[in-house]
Design an enzyme around this catalytic site. Structure first.
Site, mmCIF file in Angstrom:
data_model
loop_
_atom_site.group_PDB
_atom_site.id
_atom_site.type_symbol
_atom_site.label_atom_id
_atom_site.label_comp_id
_atom_site.label_asym_id
_atom_site.label_seq_id
_atom_site.Cartn_x
_atom_site.Cartn_y
_atom_site.Cartn_z
ATOM 1 N N ASP A 1 -1.695 7.081 3.716
ATOM 2 C CA ASP A 1 -0.272 6.906 3.387
ATOM 3 C C ASP A 1 0.510 8.193 3.606
ATOM 4 O OD1 ASP A 1 -1.349 4.516 2.588
ATOM 5 O OD2 ASP A 1 -0.243 4.430 0.687
ATOM 6 N N LEU B 1 3.323 -0.432 0.266
ATOM 7 C CA LEU B 1 4.111 0.085 1.394
ATOM 8 C C LEU B 1 4.196 1.620 1.348
ATOM 9 C CD1 LEU B 1 6.990 -2.545 1.718
ATOM 10 C CD2 LEU B 1 4.763 -2.499 2.856
ATOM 11 N N GLY B 2 3.370 2.231 0.543
ATOM 12 C CA GLY B 2 3.282 3.694 0.557
ATOM 13 C C GLY B 2 4.460 4.388 -0.107
ATOM 14 N N SER C 1 3.704 -1.842 -3.989
ATOM 15 C CA SER C 1 3.521 -3.062 -3.195
ATOM 16 C C SER C 1 2.724 -2.792 -1.935
ATOM 17 C CB SER C 1 4.879 -3.653 -2.815
ATOM 18 O OG SER C 1 5.642 -3.855 -3.977
#
Lengths: 397, 397
Positions: free
Chosen positions: A214, A154-155, A152
């Site tokens: 990330d 968010l890493g 999504s």
């Protein structure tokens, strides 16, 4: 008291590494603008334990708790597929060769990953590469849990690689920590550098050509600004709280990036100004975030400025054509409560961030969340800009 | 055969003047960007007729048919309030003096405009100023009907001033037309210039400090680009069709303009790039609109480019902070049909324009309209860039 953590001890170690969020500059960064990313107070946890010496269980196990999945390989099978495992003379990070990647693919294929979870295969491959490169052919059980939604933006994959690498390196001469301490402990600079580099090798297996943002944010925490491949670390003086809404709509990041490039080719003048506007927004954000905050009023003023910047960046992302109906739905909901939101990451679905000002009442926050959840979105309430990867020692039960 | 149209004839004349739409550059134009406006195929009609010589009805009547309102003043009362009426020695446009404006205000006040229609007062004032300045103290009945919604940014007041001025000037030496012709007739260049200038005087009474864009587009028709007060006329080679959706949400234009200026003061660098991006969009639009279109494919390609530009301009308007929930609702509806839309005018409500590509089927258009109308919006289907003010002579019934 600093002693190396020995695998001979009947103990468990746990690591955690945070996810990341893009605060500004996604897409525009591909065209030379500054972007800003921050760590989240949402973590992926990796626990590493070994069978007691008395135990004859000679397997490597990977448990993905959130998905109730377990993969396991007899050490002998790994040795057969990857005979050179554990033969590294130094821990300087190494990329996975084409040959090794084929052998790993075979090991992963034997595990019969459920059809619906086929996206996990690359993560399991990264696991096998990092594990066998750093730990060699030794049995262990690796348990993974995460507060981060997968895929999504968010890493989550970087957080997994970072936490796993940190756990594995804790058993090597490269990492020296005081095992008598309790609670979450930070790593030293050199150790962080090593973790970050290995995690990047894992990310390459998962993403092909990751930007390195990330894993860097997950390793070091706090915030970074990045432009044309150059990363600059920074610490926020403003304790920012975010609501992250996962639309749960899958994205095709590559197609979105291509779309922006096509629009840029067709309308080069206008888009150049759009990217410059984003660059200004990111730069202003880094200035606000790092400036001293002596009193409450000032925090509110800063938050208001940040809200403007979020709002403006969202308009510019719409201008780039990377929005999506679900993102609009989230924006429409949060704007009713006078909150500033923007998509974060690739767009076309994915996640939306909403700044929650310090003085915003919990009642309002609960209302917003309940309204978003009633639209089947997934909400995360989190601080940003906190610590990076940490480790915790404990006797395994 | 050209003869002056004499009021002694027992005839009626009708004029019509189009509304306008801002295609690109609203708000940014205040900060130096280029904007583009086009005439609409939606008109305000003014019919002017006189009592037969035998008639003793010595009054000036203004009928607003759409609102079922009629105002009337005995000529003697007008003479009392505005004794200098009709004393102009030339028809060079004159601004309404403070003194005259007070007298006119008194004449309007005597009419007891309904509370809900109090916004009409300035339009009635403009009517009295234009009528008495050009025609003096002569009885007549002026009937107004309009296809344009009032106060929605579609230039209804300018269309009224232009149509009225054109009708009034038709009785003077300044305008020479062949009254034997039937159908809608255009004016000559000099006549248009005079109409435009007088209409601007009317607009000043209604709006205080109008830009002059609305009356110019309504007078000359077609399209204009404007930047830093400089207007450039142009004709479109592409027959563009628009869906205009009136959200019916009233706007405070001044507050919206102030909001953009405040944002510009707070974030000067980013906003300067945003305005430059809008400028590029407007310039590209003028290039596309004026370039020759040899075949159908090319029209489609042009429409696609224009759709991009509309979409990008909308993102930039969001970046300026002038959007509104109802505008979002319209955008959300049209995007489902892959149509490009943007707010037009001040934003914060008002109207949204949607390009309807030539090859779009009528079935789809009807679906979009029916969906928008079910949200209580008002839809107008119209060509743009057509003719300006025109006149039609006929024997009054």
């Amino acid at each position: 008291m600093h002693e190396m953590f020995r695998e001979t001890q009947d103990m468990e170690i746990k690591t955690r590494a945070p996810g990341k969020i893009i605060l500004s500059g996604e897409h525009a960064v591909v065209h030379g603008s500054t972007a800003v990313a921050a760590s989240l107070d949402l973590f992926t946890y990796v626990s590493l334990s070994f069978p007691p010496h008395s135990d004859n269980d000679n397997t490597l196990k990977l448990q993905l708790k959130d998905m109730s999945l377990e993969f396991s390989w007899p050490i002998s099978r790994i040795k057969e597929a990857l005979p050179k495992s554990g033969s590294l003379t130094s821990l300087a990070p190494v990329s996975c060769s084409v040959e090794s990647s084929k052998s790993i693919a075979a090991l992963v294929e034997e595990q019969n990953i459920p059809e619906a979870k086929v996206g996990l295969a690359s993560g399991v491959s990264a696991f096998l590469w990092l594990y066998t490169s750093i730990r060699g052919l030794k049995p262990a059980t690796v348990v993974v849990t995460s507060e981060l939604p997968l895929g999504s933006g968010l890493g989550s994959s970087a957080a997994f690689c970072v936490a796993l690498t940190a756990a594995l390196l804790a058993f090597t001469d490269s990492v020296s920590l005081d095992v008598s301490l309790r609670g979450w402990l930070s790593f030293g600079e050199k150790e962080l550098e090593l973790i970050n580099k290995w995690a990047f090798e894992g990310e390459k297996i998962i993403h092909g050509k990751p930007s390195g943002i990330d894993n860097t944010v997950s390793t070091y925490g706090h915030m970074i600004s990045f432009k044309s491949g150059k990363l600059t670390h920074m610490k926020s003086t403003v304790p920012l709280k975010m609501l992250i809404t996962n639309t749960k709509v899958g994205r095709n990041t590559k197609a979105l990036v291509t779309g922006v490039s096509e629009r840029t080719l067709k309308h080069p003048d206008a888009m150049a100004f759009v990217f410059s506007a984003v660059d200004s927004i990111s730069k202003e954000l880094t200035t606000i975030i790092q400036s001293p905050a002596p009193d409450n009023l000032s925090v509110t003023e800063k938050e208001e400025k940040i809200e403007h910047l979020i709002d403006m960046n969202q308009g510019l992302l719409q201008c780039m054509g990377v929005c999506h109906a679900t993102i609009e739905t989230v924006l429409r909901t949060t704007v009713k409560y006078k909150l500033a939101s923007k998509l974060t990451g690739a767009g076309g679905g994915g996640c939306v961030l909403t700044l929650l000002p310090t003085l915003l009442s919990r009642i309002i926050i609960d209302k917003v969340i309940s309204e978003l959840e009633s639209s089947k979105f997934q909400c995360f309430l989190t601080g940003i800009g906190g610590k990076g990867v940490e480790i915790c020692f404990g006797v395994s039960s």
